[in-house]
Write a protein that holds these residues in place. Structure first.
Motif, PDB file in Angstrom:
ATOM      1  N   GLU A 124      -0.210  -8.054  -9.925  1.00 11.61           N
ATOM      2  CA  GLU A 124      -0.712  -7.163  -8.883  1.00 11.61           C
ATOM      3  C   GLU A 124      -1.366  -5.899  -9.429  1.00 11.61           C
ATOM      4  OE1 GLU A 124       2.707  -8.268  -5.565  1.00 11.61           O
ATOM      5  OE2 GLU A 124       3.128  -6.748  -7.095  1.00 11.61           O
ATOM      6  N   ASP A 164      -3.990   0.002   0.881  1.00 17.48           N
ATOM      7  CA  ASP A 164      -3.725  -0.042   2.319  1.00 17.48           C
ATOM      8  C   ASP A 164      -2.231   0.096   2.604  1.00 17.48           C
ATOM      9  OD1 ASP A 164      -6.461  -0.537   2.778  1.00 17.48           O
ATOM     10  OD2 ASP A 164      -6.181  -2.693   2.498  1.00 17.48           O
ATOM     11  N   LYS A 165      -1.408  -0.503   1.751  1.00 24.33           N
ATOM     12  CA  LYS A 165       0.042  -0.473   1.961  1.00 24.33           C
ATOM     13  C   LYS A 165       0.660   0.869   1.573  1.00 24.33           C
ATOM     14  CE  LYS A 165       0.815  -5.422   1.027  1.00 24.33           C
ATOM     15  NZ  LYS A 165       1.454  -6.386   0.079  1.00 24.33           N
ATOM     16  N   TYR A 166       0.229   1.415   0.437  1.00 26.91           N
ATOM     17  CA  TYR A 166       0.941   2.546  -0.161  1.00 26.91           C
ATOM     18  C   TYR A 166       0.136   3.834  -0.254  1.00 26.91           C
ATOM     19  CZ  TYR A 166       3.822  -1.418  -1.603  1.00 26.91           C
ATOM     20  OH  TYR A 166       4.588  -2.555  -1.618  1.00 26.91           O
ATOM     21  N   LYS A 179       7.210   1.776  -5.848  1.00 25.66           N
ATOM     22  CA  LYS A 179       6.976   0.557  -5.078  1.00 25.66           C
ATOM     23  C   LYS A 179       7.179  -0.705  -5.902  1.00 25.66           C
ATOM     24  CE  LYS A 179       5.975   3.036  -1.520  1.00 25.66           C
ATOM     25  NZ  LYS A 179       6.950   3.165  -0.410  1.00 25.66           N
ATOM     26  N   VAL A 211       5.408  -2.625  -8.043  1.00 29.22           N
ATOM     27  CA  VAL A 211       4.470  -3.746  -8.011  1.00 29.22           C
ATOM     28  C   VAL A 211       4.583  -4.531  -9.317  1.00 29.22           C
ATOM     29  CG1 VAL A 211       2.900  -2.450  -6.532  1.00 29.22           C
ATOM     30  CG2 VAL A 211       2.520  -2.451  -8.998  1.00 29.22           C
ATOM     31  N   ASP A 239      -5.340  -4.328  -1.582  1.00 29.58           N
ATOM     32  CA  ASP A 239      -4.457  -4.195  -0.424  1.00 29.58           C
ATOM     33  C   ASP A 239      -3.294  -3.249  -0.674  1.00 29.58           C
ATOM     34  OD1 ASP A 239      -3.048  -5.860  -2.123  1.00 29.58           O
ATOM     35  OD2 ASP A 239      -2.753  -7.460  -0.668  1.00 29.58           O
ATOM     36  N   PHE A 240      -3.026  -2.912  -1.933  1.00 34.06           N
ATOM     37  CA  PHE A 240      -1.946  -1.961  -2.202  1.00 34.06           C
ATOM     38  C   PHE A 240      -2.328  -0.546  -1.787  1.00 34.06           C
ATOM     39  CE2 PHE A 240      -0.397  -5.492  -4.650  1.00 34.06           C
ATOM     40  CZ  PHE A 240       0.961  -5.424  -4.417  1.00 34.06           C
TER      41      PHE A 240
END
Length: 248
Positions: free
Chosen positions: A113, A161-163, A186, A188, A158-159
């Motif tokens: 990731e 967007d998440k974090y 987080k 990852v 997308d990370f």
């Protein structure tokens, strides 16, 4: 094999002396599935002319006033459509023509990731003056002032967007805080690519004078606290000491 789309962001502001070298290191890459984004902060020195001359290689371009390099990076991330996001500063350039090829291959393995690698500091003549060799990742290394070199940092889009994006309240430590947030807080899935992938020109903003260095330390300490390092003061003490080893 799947070829993930890499969105590469270069932030510019009055970078006429180095930008062409940076762009050429991108256009010479062997990897094809690339989206190249340049975010300019309303340059006045000829930077825009260089961008215009290379416009066939640039997929997204924006020039307007911003609130610094991390604000510009956030703009680039919001405009990106790739699977993976990375940055290449206007003063810097890729060490080899197959850097993005190797990054894409790494992301195709074991559901990785996030990726980081090694970096050389070079002077304006391209001579190596410091070597940043990152080493394999262990979360506990952050407690002792460790961090990966931000110009080698690539992560799935997308990370963000998440974090979240770069937090401008951390000043010049915004890159450190984001990597600490993603990697440590987080957790990852991180991969270390044990190769030099970027040549970084010496003279970063956080090191230009003692006042900037103090401000960067304050930002580091704030980031360590917000990301729940157990002893943030220890990390602040060891972080500059680690840089001494880069001269050996």
């Amino acid at each position: 094999m799947h070829q993930p789309k890499i969105s590469l962001i270069t932030v510019t502001y009055n970078a006429v002396e180095t930008l062409q070298r940076c762009i050429e290191s991108v256009t010479n890459q062997t990897y094809g599935n690339l989206e190249y984004i340049i975010i300019d902060g309303s340059s006045t020195d000829g930077t825009l002319k260089i961008i215009q001359n290379n416009q066939k290689y640039i997929h997204v371009f924006n020039s307007e006033h911003d609130n610094g390099i991390y604000d510009a990076m956030n703009k680039g991330i919001n405009l990106a459509t790739g699977d993976i996001i990375g940055t290449l500063n206007a003063d810097d350039y890729f060490a080899n023509n197959d850097v993005l090829e190797k990054i894409a291959q790494a992301f195709n393995t074991d559901h990785r990731e996030m990726l980081y690698a090694n970096l050389n500091y070079v002077n304006k003549h391209g001579t190596v003056v410091r070597k940043w060799r990152s080493g394999k990742y262990k979360a506990t290394k952050f407690n002792w002032g460790w961090m990966p070199p931000h110009p080698t940092f690539y992560v799935k889009k997308d990370f963000f967007d998440k974090y979240g994006l770069y937090d401008l309240s951390y000043g010049t430590a915004a890159d450190y805080e984001l990597m600490l947030r993603f990697m440590y807080l987080k957790a990852v899935n991180v991969f270390f690519l044990d190769e030099v992938i970027v040549n970084m020109t010496i003279g970063g903003v956080s090191n230009r004078n003692f006042r900037n260095r103090i401000s960067a330390w304050a930002g580091d300490f704030k980031a360590m606290k917000s990301c729940q390092l157990p002893i943030p003061l220890l990390g602040v003490i060891f972080k500059p000491i680690r840089k001494i080893l880069q001269f050996i």
